[in-house]
Design an enzyme around this catalytic site. Structure first.
Site, PDB file in Angstrom:
ATOM      1  N   LYS A 210       0.869  -1.037  -0.076  1.00  0.00           N
ATOM      2  CA  LYS A 210      -0.152  -0.070   0.122  1.00  0.00           C
ATOM      3  C   LYS A 210       0.837   1.259  -0.080  1.00  0.00           C
ATOM      4  O   LYS A 210       0.654   2.316  -0.800  1.00  0.00           O
ATOM      5  CB  LYS A 210      -0.834   0.036   1.338  1.00  0.00           C
ATOM      6  N   GLU A 216      10.305  -4.613   4.776  1.00  0.00           N
ATOM      7  CA  GLU A 216      10.547  -6.123   4.187  1.00  0.00           C
ATOM      8  C   GLU A 216      10.279  -6.320   2.851  1.00  0.00           C
ATOM      9  O   GLU A 216      11.014  -6.853   2.052  1.00  0.00           O
ATOM     10  CB  GLU A 216       9.580  -7.134   5.264  1.00  0.00           C
ATOM     11  N   GLY A 272      -4.787  -2.401   4.768  1.00  0.00           N
ATOM     12  CA  GLY A 272      -4.058  -3.279   4.551  1.00  0.00           C
ATOM     13  C   GLY A 272      -4.699  -4.606   4.685  1.00  0.00           C
ATOM     14  O   GLY A 272      -4.803  -5.432   4.091  1.00  0.00           O
ATOM     15  N   ARG A 273      -5.334  -4.670   5.964  1.00  0.00           N
ATOM     16  CA  ARG A 273      -5.860  -6.075   6.421  1.00  0.00           C
ATOM     17  C   ARG A 273      -7.419  -6.374   5.715  1.00  0.00           C
ATOM     18  O   ARG A 273      -7.843  -7.512   5.917  1.00  0.00           O
ATOM     19  CB  ARG A 273      -5.988  -6.288   7.838  1.00  0.00           C
ATOM     20  N   GLU A 358      -4.764  -6.850  14.620  1.00  0.00           N
ATOM     21  CA  GLU A 358      -4.399  -5.674  14.411  1.00  0.00           C
ATOM     22  C   GLU A 358      -5.666  -4.873  14.307  1.00  0.00           C
ATOM     23  O   GLU A 358      -5.253  -3.694  14.594  1.00  0.00           O
ATOM     24  CB  GLU A 358      -3.772  -5.663  12.803  1.00  0.00           C
ATOM     25  N   HIS A 389      -5.436 -33.812  17.374  1.00  0.00           N
ATOM     26  CA  HIS A 389      -4.150 -34.425  17.835  1.00  0.00           C
ATOM     27  C   HIS A 389      -3.049 -33.769  18.246  1.00  0.00           C
ATOM     28  O   HIS A 389      -1.965 -34.004  18.511  1.00  0.00           O
ATOM     29  CB  HIS A 389      -3.667 -35.463  16.704  1.00  0.00           C
ATOM     30  N   LYS A 509       9.220  -0.588  14.364  1.00  0.00           N
ATOM     31  CA  LYS A 509       9.861  -0.369  12.983  1.00  0.00           C
ATOM     32  C   LYS A 509      11.044   0.695  13.169  1.00  0.00           C
ATOM     33  O   LYS A 509      12.057   0.590  12.510  1.00  0.00           O
ATOM     34  CB  LYS A 509       8.631   0.142  12.201  1.00  0.00           C
TER      35      LYS A 509
END
Ligand code: F6P
Length: 545
Positions: A210, A216, A272-273, A358, A389, A509
């Site tokens: 965005k 990253e 973003g999410r 978030e 399990h 950050k």
């Protein structure tokens, strides 16, 4: 004072729920089911092809009535209207919150700052369509005239989790002649492993960000550029054929060397999410094609309309959100387990973690006051039956209350022998075992020696929702994601928080940027952190030497 601005804990419904909790907290689900033989039908609702059984929750009619009253007192109705009409409800960033516009059909009007945004959404969809058609048909050629067979999405957070989850979930519908990879982590291993067997001449990178400034993503994008150029004779002009961008930031895209003609736009009113159905879904459209992508958008839209128009007592996202509040704030539950009994949904819990945590991991109200109640629970999960399990032991017999969402589909995408019947039998069995458990009398009656009885008792009374749909399709995925998006919204409104900002990711950050300089700068740079951080940085600097 408007109803919705009253502090949450002073609302009549909140206080009544507190008193009601004390009355019913010791009533076992066994009792609730015994009291009403039709409970299993009574506490269900179905809409847009999604069936919700919420009867195995620790609730009565009174609980539901009070939770619905809480929604009313919190002004949920007007907040829904505000979101859908483009009001700037993300107050800390002064932004509208309009993921619902991403799936609005042509012709609808949603106005932000005096401009109808729906035509722009459809222009981008058209641009994505024509690009995807060219790549999928082989018309779009790489620098050396070979067709594109591999697509690598580079992004992180919402620019990765949505695309990777959608790809995994809809793999059944994807073009199997193409390979899709997703790189997110700044750990070089992620990139190295993603491209280890790929040919640069047949590989297209989608740089999804965005902001187009995320550390990253930009690091991985530059590494990808170097890798691609190295494989294509170092010719700069190859970038145009092997890199496209999805972003809101044309200037940075250009700076990176991607022609803005190959940039797919979205807008600051898409969080973003909440962006997997924007241009961030370019890799999804490449994988599943236009028709399927449109079906997914239609699924989202159907759930949006259900959420916007349905009375709260039959409104799936509202009910799911209110139940989450009930456990989080009154029972003190700290987590929610999401348990899809569908292998294709294996990344769905990871996707939901960003969406829910978030969004609602906030400690102050919209007005900046510290909250005096718990907000966002921790969401986690794994696909069934694998989880059974592994961690289900703790859900069944541990000391914590963990409300669970079971998700299952009536028809298998890969019908093999008795597999699907067994899978569904496990869903129904788990919810039954969690709710009803097994008493000491039942355990003893099986001939269990006395000393072993306590170990084999299941107390039960563990709540769950069961969410059923006919089959996992692109349309169903859209409905499911929108169901959780709006449940998150419902919870955020009640907690009076901003579900659409994410200031909590900033500090780490900023510190990382400073520490990168200290790690890579002159070895004698004086460190001014705390003694632990100084020591760790120094240790790494020495090891590097
Ligand atoms: O983690 C913070 C965040 O801003 C997320 O909200 C977002 O999805 C992610 O980083 C990636 O941001 P961008 O798409 O700008 O690279």
């Amino acid at each position: 004072m408007a109803k919705s601005s009253k502090s949450l804990t002073r609302r009549p419904a909140w206080k009544a729920l507190g008193a009601h909790y004390k009355q019913i907290r010791d009533t076992h689900l066994r009792q609730l089911f015994a009291d009403d033989p039709h409970r299993g039908e009574h506490f269900t609702t179905e809409a847009v092809g999604i069936f919700l059984d919420y009867s195995k929750n620790r609730i009565t009619d009174e609980t539901v009535k009070l939770l619905l009253q809480l929604a009313e007192e919190s002004g949920l109705r007007s907040r829904i209207d505000a979101m859908f009409k483009g009001d700037k409800i993300n107050v800390t960033e002064k932004r509208a919150v309009l993921h619902v516009a991403l799936r609005a059909p042509k012709g609808e009007f949603i106005v932000v700052d005096g401009e109808d945004v729906v035509p722009a959404v459809h222009n981008v969809l058209d641009k994505m369509t024509s690009f995807c058609n060219r790549v999928r048909s082989g018309e779009w050629k790489g620098h050396t005239d070979r067709r594109i067979r591999n697509v690598v999405n580079i992004g992180i957070g919402g620019s990765d989790l949505g695309p990777v989850m959608a790809y995994e979930t809809l793999k059944h519908y994807s073009d199997r002649a193409m390979t899709f990879r997703f790189v997110s982590n700044v750990d070089g291993t992620d990139f190295a492993e993603a491209v280890v067997d790929l040919d640069p001449a047949e590989t297209l990178f989608i740089v999804s960000s965005k902001t187009f400034t995320t550390l990253e993503t930009m690091t991985n994008a530059h590494t990808a550029r170097d890798w691609s150029l190295a494989g294509l004779g170092g010719e700069e002009m190859s970038v145009a054929k092997h890199f496209v961008a999805v972003s809101t930031n044309a200037a940075e895209v250009k700076k990176f060397g991607i022609d803005t003609a190959n940039m797919f736009e979205f807008w600051d009113w898409v969080g973003g999410r909440y962006s997997m159905d924007s241009a961030i879904g370019l890799s999804t459209m490449l994988a599943i094609g236009l028709e399927n992508f449109r079906a997914m958008l239609d699924g989202f839209h159907q759930m949006d309309e259900h959420f916007r128009t349905t009375p709260f007592e039959k409104n799936l996202p509202v009910l799911l959100g209110l139940l989450s509040i009930w456990y989080n704030d009154f029972f003190g539950a700290q987590t929610v387990a999401v348990l899809p009994y569908e292998q294709y949904l294996k990344r769905f819990p990871a996707y939901l973690q960003q969406l829910t945590m978030e969004s609602n991991g906030k400690h102050v109200t919209l007005k900046g006051k510290d909250v005096t109640y718990n907000t966002g629970p921790i969401y986690w999960g794994e696909p069934g039956t694998n989880g059974q399990h592994s961690f289900y032991q703790l859900i069944h017999q541990g000391t914590r209350l963990i409300p669970c969402d079971f998700i299952a589909f009536e028809k298998a995408l890969n019908p093999l022998g008795r597999h699907h019947d067994m899978l569904l039998a496990n869903v129904f069995a788990q919810t039954e075992a969690l709710a009803f458990g097994k008493t000491a009398e039942q355990v003893k009656a099986e001939g269990t020696p006395d000393w072993l009885v306590p170990h084999r008792v299941f107390k039960g009374d563990r709540p769950s929702n069961t969410i059923l749909a006919e089959q996992l399709t692109p349309e169903t995925l859209g409905k499911l994601v929108a169901l959780y998006e709006h449940s998150v919204f419902t919870q955020g409104v009640i907690w009076q928080i901003d579900s659409f900002d994410q200031w909590g990711v900033e500090l780490g950050k900023v510190l990382a940027q400073r520490i990168i300089g200290e790690i890579e700068g002159p070895a004698d740079t004086v460190l001014n952190h705390d003694s632990s951080t100084n020591n760790l940085i120094n240790r790494y600097r020495k090891l590097k030497e």
